[in-house]
Design an enzyme around this catalytic site. Structure first.
Site: not given
Ligand code: NAD
Length: 300
Positions: A177, A245
């Site tokens: 990744k 990040k």
């Molecule tokens: P996001 O911020 O929308 O969701 C993260 C969730 O985790 C939130 O609902 C938050 O409340 C929860 N959270 C945070 N800390 C927590 C904890 N300690 N305990 C429980 N829940 C907790 O992020 P996202 O866009 O869903 O991304 C998640 C991961 O996927 C990231 O690492 C991101 O880099 C990766 N990602 C994102 C995308 C994209 O297009 N958004 C694409 C590929 C990969």
């Protein structure tokens, strides 16, 4: 994965932009789900679809056969696995822990060591494909861990993704990744330099994009983000803050491995500047605006 056609109970932690649609697809595929999210309101939609909810990660671990985490960053994963009410306090022999967040390969290996010491298995399985891929169940999933754990988890991956590749041992999924995020970041930078140079030279950047799309310089990024830049459309998509990040992780990994990554460092530095200007919530293609600014060209 199924025993007498009974599906294993899946624990799902982190119901954000990506986690929620992934969890919803698992419910629709018939998996019993128990969920936890730090902001409790974000659990409501999946509870309506039939998931059970709980107050901390340890409870998710107690009540499930397989635990999936989809959290923002490495410190969040660290807290959920190794914190006071963390998963590692309760993990049992035979369980599989799958972290699908984009985080450091180092923490993937730490989780693997702890899980193995308790007779459980773990996989690092970050994804690419964005919120659309998560909703449609077409994510690309890059997996690190044992072949045995990969085969056990494969039916779940098939519900969430299409291009599912076992890369190698623990950490290999996260390394993959990181490689992906390096290529995407530097390609956006290259496309930005090209389109800004065209515009400043009085050459139509839309025609430059069309010409390049037919040759060796063609890419999905030129196609999609090139068009975004021409249209000046920078709503996310993938947020600059999250890509910065990911480049932190890339630079950390490069330092650990003693690999020189000058272009990653340069783009990371440009992203730092854009975050300081309050642009972190915009799409990562807004990087091109920094190049335009240096050329005294408007991008808003
Ligand atoms: P996001 O911020 O929308 O969701 C993260 C969730 O985790 C939130 O609902 C938050 O409340 C929860 N959270 C945070 N800390 C927590 C904890 N300690 N305990 C429980 N829940 C907790 O992020 P996202 O866009 O869903 O991304 C998640 C991961 O996927 C990231 O690492 C991101 O880099 C990766 N990602 C994102 C995308 C994209 O297009 N958004 C694409 C590929 C990969």
């Amino acid at each position: 994965m199924t025993v007498d056609n009974v599906k294993p109970t899946v624990g799902f932690i982190g119901l954000g932009i990506m986690g929620r649609p992934m969890a919803e697809n698992l419910i629709r595929a018939g998996y019993p789900l128990i969920v936890y999210n730090r902001t409790p309101q974000k659990m409501e939609a999946v509870v309506k679809l039939g998931a059970k909810s709980t107050n901390h990660p340890a409870q998710v671990c107690d009540d499930s056969d397989i635990v999936i985490t989809m959290l923002p960053d490495t410190p969040d994963v660290d807290q959920v696995y190794f914190g006071d009410h963390g998963i590692m306090n309760r993990v049992r022999a035979g369980q599989i822990l799958i972290d699908m967040s984009t985080v450091s390969p180092r923490i993937a290996r730490k989780i693997a060591e702890e899980a193995q010491a308790k007779g459980a298995e773990s996989l690092d399985a970050p994804v690419s494909g964005g919120d659309i891929g998560a909703k449609e169940g077409t994510l690309s999933i890059m997996v690190g861990g044992s072949v045995h754990a990969f085969e056990r988890a494969y039916p779940l991956f098939q519900v969430m993704g299409k291009n599912i590749v076992h890369i190698g041992p623990s950490g290999a999924g996260q390394v993959t990744k990181t490689c992906n995020q390096i290529v995407v970041a530097i390609t956006i930078e290259a496309i930005g330099e090209a389109l800004v140079l065209a515009e400043k030279s009085g050459v139509d950047p839309a025609k430059v994009r069309s010409a390049l799309l037919g040759g060796f310089a063609s890419s999905r990024i030129l196609e999609i983000h090139g068009q975004r830049v021409l249209d000046r459309r920078f709503e996310p998509g993938f947020k600059m803050r999250l890509h910065r990040k990911d480049l932190n992780i890339a630079l950390d990994t490069a330092q650990d491995m003693e690999v020189s990554t000058p272009l990653t460092a340069l783009v990371h530095d440009m992203m730092n500047s854009l975050l300081a200007q309050g642009k972190g919530e915009l799409d990562h293609s807004y990087l091109v605006a920094e190049i335009a600014k240096r050329a005294n060209l408007a991008m808003e």
